[in-house]
Motif scaffolding. Structure first.
Motif, PDB file in Angstrom:
ATOM      1  N   PHE A 110      24.378 -10.532  10.630  1.00  0.00           N
ATOM      2  CA  PHE A 110      24.385 -11.056   9.267  1.00  0.00           C
ATOM      3  C   PHE A 110      25.774 -10.941   8.647  1.00  0.00           C
ATOM      4  O   PHE A 110      26.464  -9.932   8.821  1.00  0.00           O
ATOM      5  N   PHE A 156      22.638 -13.937   2.441  1.00  0.00           N
ATOM      6  CA  PHE A 156      22.815 -13.561   3.835  1.00  0.00           C
ATOM      7  C   PHE A 156      22.951 -14.836   4.666  1.00  0.00           C
ATOM      8  O   PHE A 156      22.255 -15.820   4.428  1.00  0.00           O
ATOM      9  N   TYR A 175      22.596 -15.774   8.719  1.00  0.00           N
ATOM     10  CA  TYR A 175      22.265 -15.247  10.043  1.00  0.00           C
ATOM     11  C   TYR A 175      23.120 -15.967  11.078  1.00  0.00           C
ATOM     12  O   TYR A 175      23.055 -17.182  11.209  1.00  0.00           O
TER      13      TYR A 175
END
Length: 374
Positions: free
Chosen positions: A341, A351, A353
């Motif tokens: 992250f 966030f 990914y």
């Protein structure tokens, strides 16, 4: 005169022989009785079932009558079987004194599921008609076999048994019922640190599914549920004993166990990286349930290079205004965050990914201040 009688006698003999010959020819040319076969539907017919119309007719079977040497009352039974099993274990669906029978949506749907057809997926079942008479010792007759392509909805309930399920134990007196909705099975149970197993059929020990069954099928399972390694490889619960919400999601192949009887106190994941996207509609948000004091975890598929945010509450509607935390807020609070992250730097500092798209255990440990995905 004798000659006249002779000729008359010969003529009568010829007429008699011709009459016999005509009668024999008539019998030879007499049409045969129709074969005992299903007339409708034709083999390969495709049927898509709808949950909105359970009582509507799904399919009507018609067939030619079975023929017996002595006229007699006949009972016909429509039989289903799992495709390709040659009716080793046929299922009687309905009886009829006539040569037709209609099956409604709910009945066809239930039987298709019980014969192993996956919900919302086209699968094949075999159909035949059995004819029986009341005569002692009379053998049943069977029609030809056809197959139907059926797309069912919903799913069948399953069951939990074992010492780890406090209210069930290792018997069938009071199994835990895992209620099914669109291939997601759920139950609220009392768990203790002991073993249990899931079963597809109530009362049938042979229908059990142990821990290796699910891992072999690619399921990702909550960390509080482990392989008991007890000879039967049952599940063992190693979390905090008490009320939990068990869920087997057969769509995304995950098994979770969250504390409590409801989602009060859970966290929530929303964003394009999650299965539900940036939406609170229906159940699009992903519940990040509590598994131990201060520890929140969920098996979830995250999509590469997409974003999300963590919400700390859910008001039941569009909860955009509920308390939430982005990437920098966790960094400011001293969290160690997995390299999977990064800060999305998208204006909201969500966030992002950056790992490969995969289903793993996403965990936020508020005690040790860590965020992981493994």
């Amino acid at each position: 005169m004798k000659n006249i009688y002779k000729y008359l006698s010969i003529g009568l003999m010829v007429l008699t022989l011709n009459s016999c010959e005509d009668e024999n020819n008539f019998k030879i040319l007499e049409p045969k009785e129709a074969a005992f076969e299903i007339v409708t539907p034709s083999t390969g017919t495709s049927i898509i079932l709808s949950e909105a119309t359970p009582n509507n007719p799904a399919v009507t079977f018609t067939w030619q009558p079975a023929v017996y040497t002595v006229p007699t009352a006949i009972t016909y039974t429509v039989q289903f079987a799992k495709n390709g099993t040659d009716f080793a274990t046929p299922v009687d669906i309905t009886e009829s004194p006539t040569t037709n029978a209609t099956i409604n949506v709910a009945e066809l749907n239930l039987n298709a599921l019980m014969l192993g057809v996956a919900p919302f997926t086209e699968g094949t079942i075999d159909v035949r008609i059995k004819a029986t008479v009341g005569t002692t010792g009379a053998e049943p007759k069977y029609s030809n076999t056809i197959n139907l392509s059926v797309t069912p909805f919903g799913c069948l309930n399953q069951y939990g048994v074992g010492a780890g399920l406090v209210d069930a134990g290792w018997n069938w007196n009071s199994p835990v019922v895992m209620f099914c909705n669109d291939n997601v099975l759920t139950a609220t149970v009392n768990l203790t640190n002991d073993t249990f197993r899931f079963f597809t059929t109530e009362g049938d020990w042979g229908s059990g599914r142990n821990f290796p069954y699910y891992t072999g099928e690619g399921y990702v399972i909550s960390s509080t549920l482990v392989n008991a390694n007890d000879g039967d490889s049952n599940f063992r619960f190693i979390g905090t004993p008490g009320s939990h919400r068990l869920k087997i999601n057969e769509n995304n192949k995950t098994i979770s166990a969250f504390q409590g009887t409801d989602a009060t106190g859970s966290f929530w994941l929303v964003g394009a990286a999650t299965p539900g996207g940036w939406s609170w509609a229906g159940n699009n948000e992903t519940e990040l349930g509590k598994i131990n004091n201060g520890v929140y975890e969920v098996p979830v598929e995250l999509k590469n290079n997409e974003t999300f945010r963590v919400w700390l509450a859910n008001d039941g509607g569009d909860s955009w205004g509920s308390p939430n935390k982005n990437f920098p807020s966790y960094i400011a609070d001293g969290y160690t965050i997995s390299a999977d992250f990064v800060n999305a730097n998208d204006g909201d500092s969500n966030f992002r990914y950056v790992g490969a798209t995969a289903t793993k255990l996403f965990k936020i440990d508020t005690v040790n201040k860590t965020i992981t995905f493994n």
